[in-house]
Write a protein that holds these residues in place. Structure first.
Motif, PDB file in Angstrom:
ATOM      1  N   ASP A 109       0.454  11.919  12.086  1.00 38.57           N
ATOM      2  CA  ASP A 109      -0.281  11.137  11.642  1.00 38.57           C
ATOM      3  C   ASP A 109      -0.687  11.936   9.826  1.00 38.57           C
ATOM      4  O   ASP A 109      -1.505  12.876  10.057  1.00 38.57           O
ATOM      5  CB  ASP A 109      -1.733  10.926  12.403  1.00 38.57           C
ATOM      6  CG  ASP A 109      -2.665  10.108  11.564  1.00 38.57           C
ATOM      7  OD1 ASP A 109      -2.623   9.854  10.130  1.00 38.57           O
ATOM      8  OD2 ASP A 109      -3.849   9.712  12.181  1.00 38.57           O
ATOM      9  N   ARG A 164      -8.571   3.519  -0.447  1.00 36.22           N
ATOM     10  CA  ARG A 164      -9.125   4.478   0.100  1.00 36.22           C
ATOM     11  C   ARG A 164      -8.643   6.275  -0.501  1.00 36.22           C
ATOM     12  O   ARG A 164      -7.753   6.035  -1.476  1.00 36.22           O
ATOM     13  CB  ARG A 164      -8.634   4.731   1.690  1.00 36.22           C
ATOM     14  CG  ARG A 164      -6.972   5.008   2.060  1.00 36.22           C
ATOM     15  CD  ARG A 164      -6.780   5.264   3.516  1.00 36.22           C
ATOM     16  NE  ARG A 164      -7.289   6.595   3.898  1.00 36.22           N
ATOM     17  CZ  ARG A 164      -7.382   7.137   5.010  1.00 36.22           C
ATOM     18  NH1 ARG A 164      -7.361   6.149   6.085  1.00 36.22           N
ATOM     19  NH2 ARG A 164      -7.723   8.406   5.165  1.00 36.22           N
ATOM     20  N   ASP A 198      -2.585  10.861   7.727  1.00 35.31           N
ATOM     21  CA  ASP A 198      -3.841  10.525   7.230  1.00 35.31           C
ATOM     22  C   ASP A 198      -5.165  11.274   7.681  1.00 35.31           C
ATOM     23  O   ASP A 198      -6.059  11.091   7.353  1.00 35.31           O
ATOM     24  CB  ASP A 198      -4.164   8.912   7.441  1.00 35.31           C
ATOM     25  CG  ASP A 198      -3.355   7.952   6.628  1.00 35.31           C
ATOM     26  OD1 ASP A 198      -2.930   8.330   5.410  1.00 35.31           O
ATOM     27  OD2 ASP A 198      -3.166   6.930   7.041  1.00 35.31           O
ATOM     28  N   TYR A 243       4.288   7.432   0.031  1.00 34.28           N
ATOM     29  CA  TYR A 243       5.203   6.326   0.861  1.00 34.28           C
ATOM     30  C   TYR A 243       4.539   5.409   1.168  1.00 34.28           C
ATOM     31  O   TYR A 243       3.324   5.183   1.391  1.00 34.28           O
ATOM     32  CB  TYR A 243       5.261   7.445   2.278  1.00 34.28           C
ATOM     33  CG  TYR A 243       3.962   7.602   3.117  1.00 34.28           C
ATOM     34  CD1 TYR A 243       3.883   6.535   4.128  1.00 34.28           C
ATOM     35  CD2 TYR A 243       3.215   8.504   3.011  1.00 34.28           C
ATOM     36  CE1 TYR A 243       2.695   6.647   4.822  1.00 34.28           C
ATOM     37  CE2 TYR A 243       2.121   8.628   3.812  1.00 34.28           C
ATOM     38  CZ  TYR A 243       1.764   7.698   4.695  1.00 34.28           C
ATOM     39  OH  TYR A 243       0.753   7.774   5.618  1.00 34.28           O
ATOM     40  N   PRO A 244       5.380   4.324   1.418  1.00 35.00           N
ATOM     41  CA  PRO A 244       4.896   2.939   1.662  1.00 35.00           C
ATOM     42  C   PRO A 244       3.952   2.871   3.105  1.00 35.00           C
ATOM     43  O   PRO A 244       4.914   3.376   3.983  1.00 35.00           O
ATOM     44  CB  PRO A 244       5.896   1.978   1.715  1.00 35.00           C
ATOM     45  CG  PRO A 244       6.921   2.724   0.974  1.00 35.00           C
ATOM     46  CD  PRO A 244       6.885   4.076   0.900  1.00 35.00           C
ATOM     47  N   ASP A 245       2.950   2.420   3.140  1.00 28.96           N
ATOM     48  CA  ASP A 245       2.245   2.475   4.316  1.00 28.96           C
ATOM     49  C   ASP A 245       3.213   1.722   5.526  1.00 28.96           C
ATOM     50  O   ASP A 245       3.735   0.667   5.223  1.00 28.96           O
ATOM     51  CB  ASP A 245       0.835   1.685   4.459  1.00 28.96           C
ATOM     52  CG  ASP A 245       0.097   1.451   5.576  1.00 28.96           C
ATOM     53  OD1 ASP A 245       0.119   2.683   6.313  1.00 28.96           O
ATOM     54  OD2 ASP A 245      -1.017   1.059   5.682  1.00 28.96           O
ATOM     55  N   GLY A 246       3.234   2.200   6.681  1.00 21.68           N
ATOM     56  CA  GLY A 246       3.969   1.722   7.890  1.00 21.68           C
ATOM     57  C   GLY A 246       5.354   1.833   7.764  1.00 21.68           C
ATOM     58  O   GLY A 246       6.265   1.292   8.503  1.00 21.68           O
ATOM     59  N   ALA A 253      -4.591   6.357  -1.066  1.00 18.77           N
ATOM     60  CA  ALA A 253      -3.877   4.971  -0.885  1.00 18.77           C
ATOM     61  C   ALA A 253      -4.317   3.907  -2.029  1.00 18.77           C
ATOM     62  O   ALA A 253      -5.289   3.933  -2.412  1.00 18.77           O
ATOM     63  CB  ALA A 253      -4.287   4.355   0.471  1.00 18.77           C
ATOM     64  N   ASP A 312       0.932  -1.347   0.140  1.00 19.45           N
ATOM     65  CA  ASP A 312       0.185   0.001   0.002  1.00 19.45           C
ATOM     66  C   ASP A 312       0.713   1.328  -0.012  1.00 19.45           C
ATOM     67  O   ASP A 312       1.800   1.469   0.906  1.00 19.45           O
ATOM     68  CB  ASP A 312      -1.005  -0.123   0.937  1.00 19.45           C
ATOM     69  CG  ASP A 312      -2.083  -0.825   1.152  1.00 19.45           C
ATOM     70  OD1 ASP A 312      -2.333  -1.567   0.016  1.00 19.45           O
ATOM     71  OD2 ASP A 312      -2.645  -1.136   2.075  1.00 19.45           O
ATOM     72  N   VAL A 313       0.610   2.189  -1.145  1.00 19.19           N
ATOM     73  CA  VAL A 313       1.095   3.392  -1.013  1.00 19.19           C
ATOM     74  C   VAL A 313       0.261   4.599  -0.592  1.00 19.19           C
ATOM     75  O   VAL A 313      -0.773   4.348  -1.340  1.00 19.19           O
ATOM     76  CB  VAL A 313       1.849   3.552  -2.382  1.00 19.19           C
ATOM     77  CG1 VAL A 313       3.279   2.594  -2.374  1.00 19.19           C
ATOM     78  CG2 VAL A 313       1.088   3.470  -3.580  1.00 19.19           C
ATOM     79  N   LYS A 314       0.693   5.599   0.169  1.00 24.30           N
ATOM     80  CA  LYS A 314      -0.156   6.558   0.460  1.00 24.30           C
ATOM     81  C   LYS A 314       0.384   8.104   0.177  1.00 24.30           C
ATOM     82  O   LYS A 314       1.494   7.981  -0.096  1.00 24.30           O
ATOM     83  CB  LYS A 314      -0.541   6.489   1.923  1.00 24.30           C
ATOM     84  CG  LYS A 314      -1.217   5.203   2.354  1.00 24.30           C
ATOM     85  CD  LYS A 314      -1.592   5.493   3.956  1.00 24.30           C
ATOM     86  CE  LYS A 314      -2.320   4.331   4.375  1.00 24.30           C
ATOM     87  NZ  LYS A 314      -2.539   4.619   5.900  1.00 24.30           N
ATOM     88  N   ARG A 337      -3.283   0.012  -3.243  1.00 27.61           N
ATOM     89  CA  ARG A 337      -2.851  -1.240  -3.135  1.00 27.61           C
ATOM     90  C   ARG A 337      -2.258  -1.782  -4.420  1.00 27.61           C
ATOM     91  O   ARG A 337      -3.015  -1.896  -5.367  1.00 27.61           O
ATOM     92  CB  ARG A 337      -3.820  -2.075  -2.557  1.00 27.61           C
ATOM     93  CG  ARG A 337      -3.437  -3.442  -1.949  1.00 27.61           C
ATOM     94  CD  ARG A 337      -4.214  -4.056  -1.060  1.00 27.61           C
ATOM     95  NE  ARG A 337      -4.371  -3.437   0.174  1.00 27.61           N
ATOM     96  CZ  ARG A 337      -5.153  -3.600   1.179  1.00 27.61           C
ATOM     97  NH1 ARG A 337      -6.011  -4.640   1.058  1.00 27.61           N
ATOM     98  NH2 ARG A 337      -5.041  -3.017   2.067  1.00 27.61           N
TER      99      ARG A 337
END
Length: 580
Positions: free
Chosen positions: A291, A76, A293, A123-126, A79, A38-40, A81
């Motif tokens: 955060d 979302r 998001d 950015y890659p999630d996490g 984001a 997942d990238v956001k 996937r």
């Protein structure tokens, strides 16, 4: 799964259609073996407390793994996937449309590109803690890149970020900006001027260095190895946004020769530079780690932003740009602006901080009646607190001591943000007195500002030029629009407010007299007294009606501050301890 330390993230930004306001982005992720990634994209930019939905500007999103196209879906609003099937190498391509002129949003045209990183980089999630590399490929004819990012040795226009917080806090200017440098407090400062202008480089080098030195002196250290000012000079411009080791400033390109405008620019420099310590490092606990998001709520923006507005005054004074008298008057004017805002009696400065996300950046016709700026009220609270500390310690301490102690304790020692209660505790520790009533009155309350008392501590006399005058007041503002006079604002508890005049009403006549060119000043009250009536004929939603209002007395203040040369020794000590 491959260890995150082996993951590599690289970006490449290029420009094939800058005239159409696009940047082409390529993101490469290697060493991450997962079924999907997942990238956001962030939804907001730190320092600007509004969800701006940067993902709305992305188009042409594609993904490939090990050189072959793969399936992806949007999961979302911000984001995507990517079903990478544990491929070792994933490439993502996308375009970003950038055509919003501000210090917090990206803008690209055929003359330059300004990349505000939170609206450009995914950015890659996490994996916000992962380092990344950014390569800029300037459009033909563009020869310069200015940014606070660290350059990669031997690779032109290539930079590295230790983590995504750093990347998102490092805007990038690409083009042919005019660059000059100066060194202050042992730090090299680059100034990148876009848009031309009548600025004097040599004068700016000296004057900006003074501000840097006086700001650094408060904290005893400068946290940077290098610093970048990105200045956008437009026909009319303003505003600024702080970053980790850079800032973006808006200015009027031909304003540098006007003394008032020039000092206004230096004020902006002082404000954004002071943010290096206050908010970029010493910050409310809610503002880090970020955060990206969601909204990051805090009741302490009155310290993070309001105190910074206050300190631009102190830095300008200490740098020799304002005298004691000018500084006192500037601060008296700041109080005037708060007192004359009806919303100051409705919203506390702590509430204004918390509601920044839904109110501050989304004002409407009633905002002046219902809200107060955490910048303007925070500036006043900072001044009152500063004088209170100086008075309590007979000039031995001031707000500088609080800010440095907070910086040392929470940023350097504990490595975390502070709570409102912790800030209050430090103020009480430095001053040696209780600030419980101060907090109740000025932070969590809407009580009137006792400016006579506080200025009196420092031997400064303050008078209200409107005191004792029984001046009739309509309480509305108008604007001429296509030949019609329209109401644009109605002040709370004025005669117009009570009588029922509305924003967007068209004024046809006043007491039977046609309204012609009355835009800036409404002549309706000429020859009238408080208590008299005025009848407005207005058009609302196509219907003509009469509304009669009763004129009330103006309640606004106009404060004049005068430094008392006959002040007592204690007052002089407080004044010196406060300002110096």
């Amino acid at each position: 799964m491959t260890a995150k330390s082996q993951v590599k993230i690289n970006f490449e930004a290029s420009f094939t259609e800058p005239q159409a306001h696009y940047v082409e982005m390529e993101m490469n992720i290697s060493g991450l073996s997962k079924e999907y990634i997942d990238v956001k994209m962030p939804v907001w930019a730190p320092g600007s407390y509004l969800v701006r939905e940067f993902a709305k500007n992305i188009e042409g999103f594609t993904a490939s793994a090990n050189g072959k196209p793969v399936r992806f879906e949007k999961v979302r609003k911000n984001a995507w996937r990517i079903y990478s099937a544990k491929a070792a190498n994933v490439k993502i391509n996308y375009r970003v449309y950038a055509f919003e002129v501000s210090v917090r949003t990206s803008f690209i045209d055929d003359s330059h590109a300004f990349l505000s990183s939170t609206g450009i980089f995914l950015y890659p999630d996490g994996m916000l803690k992962q380092p990344s590399t950014v390569k800029i490929k300037p459009f033909k004819g563009w020869e310069k890149v200015s940014t606070g990012l660290e350059p990669v040795a031997g690779q032109p226009f290539t930079y590295t970020a230790a983590n995504f917080d750093v990347l998102f806090d490092s805007p990038i200017e690409v083009g042919n900006q005019d660059i000059f440098e100066f060194t202050a407090s042992g730090v090299k400062h680059e100034v990148a001027m876009f848009g031309g202008g009548n600025y004097d480089k040599e004068k700016l080098k000296v004057d900006m260095a003074k501000i840097v030195d006086h700001a650094t002196a408060i904290y005893g250290e400068n946290p940077n190895k290098h610093y970048t000012f990105i200045v956008h000079n437009f026909f009319t411009g303003g505003g600024g946004l702080e970053h980790l080791n850079s800032t973006v400033l808006g200015a009027s390109r031909n304003g540098y020769s006007d003394i008032k405008a020039y000092k206004g620019f230096l004020n902006l420099v002082a404000h954004e530079y002071y943010h290096l310590w206050n908010v970029k490092r010493l910050r409310p606990v809610a503002l880090g780690p970020f955060d990206y998001d969601n909204e990051n709520y805090t009741t302490s923006l009155w310290v993070a932003e309001g105190f910074t507005s206050y300190y631009e005054n102190k830095l300008m004074y200490r740098s020799g740009f304002f005298t004691d008298q000018e500084t006192a008057q500037n601060l008296a004017t700041a109080i005037t602006n708060v007192v004359n805002t009806p919303g100051a009696k409705i919203q506390t400065v702590a509430e204004a901080s918390y509601d920044a996300w839904i109110k501050s950046y989304r004002p409407n016709e009633n905002s002046n009646n219902a809200t107060i700026s955490y910048y303007s009220k925070g500036e006043v609270v900072g001044m009152l607190m500063d004088i209170e500390i100086a008075n309590a310690t007979k000039g031995a301490k001031n707000l500088d001591d609080v800010m440095k102690a907070m910086y040392d304790e929470y940023y350097k020692k504990l490595g975390r943000g502070y709570t409102d209660a912790e800030f209050k505790t430090m103020v009480e520790k430095i001053s040696g007195i209780s600030f419980t009533n101060f907090w109740k009155t000025y932070v969590n309350g809407t009580d009137p500002i006792d400016y006579v008392k506080y200025f009196g501590y420092a031997g400064i006399k303050v008078t209200n030029e409107h005191a004792g005058k029984n001046v009739p007041y309509l309480g509305l503002a108008t604007k001429k629009l296509e030949g019609r006079v329209m109401i644009t604002a109605v002040s709370r508890n004025s005669g117009s407010w009570i009588g029922g005049l509305n924003v967007n009403d068209e004024i046809i006549s006043v007491d039977g007299n046609p309204v012609e060119a009355a835009v800036d000043k409404m002549p309706a009250i000429t020859g009238k007294n408080v208590g008299d009536s005025v009848t407005f004929t207005i058009r609302r939603d196509g219907i003509v009606k009469d509304i009669t209002i009763k004129l009330l007395a103006a309640t606004s203040v106009k404060l004049t501050a005068t430094v008392d040369e006959n002040a007592t020794d204690l007052q002089k000590a407080v004044r010196k301890g406060w300002l110096n």
